[in-house]
Design a protein around this motif. Structure first.
Motif, PDB file in Angstrom:
ATOM      1  N   ALA A 181      56.536  13.946  94.493  1.00  0.00           N
ATOM      2  CA  ALA A 181      57.253  12.703  94.172  1.00  0.00           C
ATOM      3  C   ALA A 181      58.134  12.290  95.340  1.00  0.00           C
ATOM      4  CB  ALA A 181      58.113  12.891  92.923  1.00  0.00           C
ATOM      5  N   ALA A 182      58.330  10.999  95.475  1.00  0.00           N
ATOM      6  CA  ALA A 182      59.219  10.459  96.500  1.00  0.00           C
ATOM      7  C   ALA A 182      60.668  10.639  96.066  1.00  0.00           C
ATOM      8  CB  ALA A 182      58.927   8.982  96.716  1.00  0.00           C
ATOM      9  N   ALA A 183      61.522  10.976  97.023  1.00  0.00           N
ATOM     10  CA  ALA A 183      62.959  11.048  96.744  1.00  0.00           C
ATOM     11  C   ALA A 183      63.460   9.641  96.437  1.00  0.00           C
ATOM     12  CB  ALA A 183      63.697  11.631  97.940  1.00  0.00           C
ATOM     13  N   PRO A 184      64.501   9.497  95.604  1.00  0.00           N
ATOM     14  CA  PRO A 184      64.980   8.164  95.235  1.00  0.00           C
ATOM     15  C   PRO A 184      65.511   7.355  96.417  1.00  0.00           C
ATOM     16  CG  PRO A 184      66.223   9.876  94.076  1.00  0.00           C
ATOM     17  CD  PRO A 184      65.213  10.557  94.914  1.00  0.00           C
ATOM     18  N   LEU A 185      65.964   8.014  97.448  1.00  0.00           N
ATOM     19  CA  LEU A 185      66.445   7.343  98.661  1.00  0.00           C
ATOM     20  C   LEU A 185      65.804   8.006  99.872  1.00  0.00           C
ATOM     21  CD1 LEU A 185      70.277   7.060  97.931  1.00  0.00           C
ATOM     22  CD2 LEU A 185      68.592   5.255  97.782  1.00  0.00           C
ATOM     23  N   GLY A 186      65.585   7.253 100.901  1.00  0.00           N
ATOM     24  CA  GLY A 186      65.090   7.829 102.142  1.00  0.00           C
ATOM     25  C   GLY A 186      63.576   7.914 102.191  1.00  0.00           C
ATOM     26  N   HIS A 187      63.095   8.786 103.056  1.00  0.00           N
ATOM     27  CA  HIS A 187      61.663   8.882 103.332  1.00  0.00           C
ATOM     28  C   HIS A 187      61.098  10.277 103.040  1.00  0.00           C
ATOM     29  CE1 HIS A 187      63.966   9.953 106.918  1.00  0.00           C
ATOM     30  NE2 HIS A 187      63.023  10.839 107.109  1.00  0.00           N
ATOM     31  N   MET A 188      61.788  11.028 102.218  1.00  0.00           N
ATOM     32  CA  MET A 188      61.329  12.380 101.893  1.00  0.00           C
ATOM     33  C   MET A 188      60.554  12.393 100.587  1.00  0.00           C
ATOM     34  SD  MET A 188      62.493  13.848 104.482  1.00  0.00           S
ATOM     35  CE  MET A 188      63.021  15.513 104.604  1.00  0.00           C
ATOM     36  N   MET A 189      59.662  13.368 100.493  1.00  0.00           N
ATOM     37  CA  MET A 189      58.935  13.626  99.251  1.00  0.00           C
ATOM     38  C   MET A 189      59.103  15.104  98.939  1.00  0.00           C
ATOM     39  SD  MET A 189      55.518  11.359  99.568  1.00  0.00           S
ATOM     40  CE  MET A 189      55.380  11.247  97.803  1.00  0.00           C
ATOM     41  N   LEU A 241      58.583  22.251  98.155  1.00  0.00           N
ATOM     42  CA  LEU A 241      57.993  21.757  99.386  1.00  0.00           C
ATOM     43  C   LEU A 241      58.629  20.416  99.715  1.00  0.00           C
ATOM     44  CD1 LEU A 241      55.722  22.790 101.218  1.00  0.00           C
ATOM     45  CD2 LEU A 241      54.164  21.285 100.002  1.00  0.00           C
ATOM     46  N   GLU A 242      59.047  20.244 100.961  1.00  0.00           N
ATOM     47  CA  GLU A 242      59.663  19.003 101.418  1.00  0.00           C
ATOM     48  C   GLU A 242      58.742  18.367 102.455  1.00  0.00           C
ATOM     49  OE1 GLU A 242      64.121  18.176 102.535  1.00  0.00           O
ATOM     50  OE2 GLU A 242      63.086  19.061 104.253  1.00  0.00           O
ATOM     51  N   VAL A 243      58.446  17.080 102.281  1.00  0.00           N
ATOM     52  CA  VAL A 243      57.586  16.345 103.206  1.00  0.00           C
ATOM     53  C   VAL A 243      58.390  15.198 103.797  1.00  0.00           C
ATOM     54  CG1 VAL A 243      55.459  15.022 103.472  1.00  0.00           C
ATOM     55  CG2 VAL A 243      55.552  16.914 101.825  1.00  0.00           C
ATOM     56  N   ASP A 244      58.549  15.215 105.115  1.00  0.00           N
ATOM     57  CA  ASP A 244      59.207  14.130 105.833  1.00  0.00           C
ATOM     58  C   ASP A 244      58.111  13.132 106.200  1.00  0.00           C
ATOM     59  OD1 ASP A 244      60.264  12.433 107.823  1.00  0.00           O
ATOM     60  OD2 ASP A 244      61.667  13.984 108.487  1.00  0.00           O
ATOM     61  N   THR A 245      58.070  11.984 105.514  1.00  0.00           N
ATOM     62  CA  THR A 245      56.974  11.034 105.712  1.00  0.00           C
ATOM     63  C   THR A 245      57.066  10.263 107.024  1.00  0.00           C
ATOM     64  OG1 THR A 245      58.113   9.283 104.477  1.00  0.00           O
ATOM     65  CG2 THR A 245      56.676  10.771 103.224  1.00  0.00           C
ATOM     66  N   LYS A 246      58.235  10.228 107.640  1.00  0.00           N
ATOM     67  CA  LYS A 246      58.362   9.563 108.948  1.00  0.00           C
ATOM     68  C   LYS A 246      57.788  10.434 110.061  1.00  0.00           C
ATOM     69  CE  LYS A 246      62.076   6.293 108.449  1.00  0.00           C
ATOM     70  NZ  LYS A 246      63.339   5.808 108.973  1.00  0.00           N
TER      71      LYS A 246
END
Length: 135
Positions: A39-47, A58-63
Protein backbone atom coordinates in the motif's frame (compact mmCIF):
# COMPACT_ATOMS: atom_id res chain seq x y z
CA UNK A 1 2.15 -0.28 -10.25
CA UNK A 2 3.99 -2.28 -7.58
CA UNK A 3 3.46 -5.91 -6.62
CA UNK A 4 4.53 -7.41 -3.29
CA UNK A 5 6.70 -10.54 -3.59
CA UNK A 6 4.66 -13.48 -2.34
CA UNK A 7 6.84 -16.23 -3.86
CA UNK A 8 9.11 -13.93 -5.92
CA UNK A 9 12.55 -12.76 -4.81
CA UNK A 10 11.96 -9.04 -5.51
CA UNK A 11 9.24 -6.37 -5.78
CA UNK A 12 7.65 -6.18 -9.24
CA UNK A 13 7.37 -2.78 -10.94
CA UNK A 14 4.90 -2.46 -13.82
CA UNK A 15 4.97 0.58 -16.12
CA UNK A 16 1.65 0.44 -18.01
CA UNK A 17 2.52 3.44 -20.23
CA UNK A 18 5.63 1.80 -21.69
CA UNK A 19 4.38 -1.80 -21.29
CA UNK A 20 7.50 -2.57 -19.24
CA UNK A 21 7.85 -4.92 -16.26
CA UNK A 22 10.91 -5.33 -14.04
CA UNK A 23 11.89 -6.64 -10.63
CA UNK A 24 13.47 -4.07 -8.31
CA UNK A 25 15.26 -4.04 -4.97
CA UNK A 26 17.11 -6.54 -2.84
CA UNK A 27 16.83 -10.31 -3.19
CA UNK A 28 14.40 -11.32 -0.43
CA UNK A 29 15.20 -15.01 -0.68
CA UNK A 30 13.19 -18.10 -1.51
CA UNK A 31 10.91 -18.18 1.54
CA UNK A 32 7.28 -18.94 0.66
CA UNK A 33 4.53 -16.34 1.10
CA UNK A 34 6.80 -13.44 2.12
CA UNK A 35 4.44 -10.51 1.42
CA UNK A 36 0.89 -10.65 0.06
CA UNK A 37 -0.06 -6.98 -0.18
CA UNK A 38 1.40 -3.51 -0.61
CA UNK A 39 0.00 0.00 0.00
CA UNK A 40 1.04 3.59 -0.60
CA UNK A 41 1.84 5.70 2.45
CA UNK A 42 -0.74 8.48 3.01
CA UNK A 43 1.92 11.14 2.37
CA UNK A 44 5.05 11.09 0.28
CA UNK A 45 6.33 8.55 -2.19
CA UNK A 46 6.82 5.46 -0.03
CA UNK A 47 4.97 2.17 -0.17
CA UNK A 48 4.87 -0.53 2.49
CA UNK A 49 4.25 -4.27 2.43
CA UNK A 50 3.13 -6.07 5.57
CA UNK A 51 4.88 -9.39 6.23
CA UNK A 52 2.91 -12.56 5.75
CA UNK A 53 5.72 -15.03 6.52
CA UNK A 54 8.63 -12.56 6.24
CA UNK A 55 10.23 -11.26 9.42
CA UNK A 56 10.20 -7.50 8.60
CA UNK A 57 7.99 -4.91 6.91
CA UNK A 58 9.09 -3.94 3.41
CA UNK A 59 9.59 -0.29 2.43
CA UNK A 60 9.64 0.77 -1.24
CA UNK A 61 10.92 4.21 -2.20
CA UNK A 62 9.09 4.83 -5.49
CA UNK A 63 11.25 7.82 -6.46
CA UNK A 64 14.53 5.89 -6.20
CA UNK A 65 13.21 2.34 -6.86
CA UNK A 66 14.88 1.41 -3.57
CA UNK A 67 13.61 -1.50 -1.46
CA UNK A 68 14.57 -2.36 2.12
CA UNK A 69 13.30 -4.28 5.13
CA UNK A 70 12.29 -2.04 8.05
CA UNK A 71 11.03 -2.33 11.61
CA UNK A 72 11.79 -4.81 14.33
CA UNK A 73 12.18 -8.52 13.66
CA UNK A 74 8.70 -10.03 14.02
CA UNK A 75 9.95 -13.59 14.24
CA UNK A 76 9.23 -16.72 12.27
CA UNK A 77 5.47 -16.92 12.94
CA UNK A 78 3.50 -17.75 9.80
CA UNK A 79 0.69 -15.67 8.30
CA UNK A 80 1.27 -12.56 10.40
CA UNK A 81 -0.66 -10.08 8.23
CA UNK A 82 -2.95 -10.54 5.23
CA UNK A 83 -3.77 -6.94 4.28
CA UNK A 84 -2.49 -3.38 4.50
CA UNK A 85 -4.43 -0.19 3.78
CA UNK A 86 -3.33 3.44 3.72
CA UNK A 87 -4.59 5.52 6.63
CA UNK A 88 -4.77 9.15 7.58
CA UNK A 89 -1.49 11.07 7.86
CA UNK A 90 -0.14 10.86 11.40
CA UNK A 91 -0.14 13.87 13.66
CA UNK A 92 3.20 15.35 14.58
CA UNK A 93 4.57 13.87 17.85
CA UNK A 94 4.31 17.27 19.56
CA UNK A 95 0.59 17.33 18.74
CA UNK A 96 0.07 13.89 20.23
CA UNK A 97 1.66 14.98 23.51
CA UNK A 98 -0.32 18.23 23.51
CA UNK A 99 -3.58 16.38 22.83
CA UNK A 100 -3.25 14.50 26.09
CA UNK A 101 -2.41 17.66 28.04
CA UNK A 102 -5.01 20.07 26.63
CA UNK A 103 -7.70 20.08 23.94
CA UNK A 104 -6.26 20.83 20.49
CA UNK A 105 -7.21 20.32 16.89
CA UNK A 106 -5.26 20.15 13.64
CA UNK A 107 -5.42 22.85 11.02
CA UNK A 108 -6.12 21.70 7.49
CA UNK A 109 -4.67 24.72 5.73
CA UNK A 110 -2.21 23.66 3.01
CA UNK A 111 1.51 24.10 3.59
CA UNK A 112 3.90 25.49 0.99
CA UNK A 113 4.26 21.96 -0.42
CA UNK A 114 0.50 21.53 -0.83
CA UNK A 115 0.31 18.92 1.93
CA UNK A 116 -2.10 19.50 4.83
CA UNK A 117 -0.56 21.57 7.60
CA UNK A 118 -0.71 19.83 10.95
CA UNK A 119 -0.14 22.91 13.07
CA UNK A 120 -1.51 23.17 16.61
CA UNK A 121 -4.46 25.44 17.33
CA UNK A 122 -5.43 25.90 20.97
CA UNK A 123 -9.10 25.48 21.76
CA UNK A 124 -10.68 28.74 22.89
CA UNK A 125 -12.34 28.82 26.29
CA UNK A 126 -10.46 25.83 27.70
CA UNK A 127 -11.09 25.46 31.42
CA UNK A 128 -8.55 24.89 34.12
CA UNK A 129 -8.24 21.40 35.59
CA UNK A 130 -8.04 22.73 39.16
CA UNK A 131 -10.93 21.80 41.48
CA UNK A 132 -13.76 24.27 42.10
CA UNK A 133 -13.69 26.10 45.45
CA UNK A 134 -15.93 24.59 48.17
CA UNK A 135 -18.24 26.62 50.40
Amino acid sequence: IYCAPLQAHRVLLIDPLDHEVEEIGIDLGKEAEKYSCIAAAPLGHMMYAAPRNARFFLEVDTKRCFVREVGKDLGAAKRKFTAILPGKPPKAPSMLRAATASPTRASTRPSSTGAPHLGRIATEGARSASPAPTK
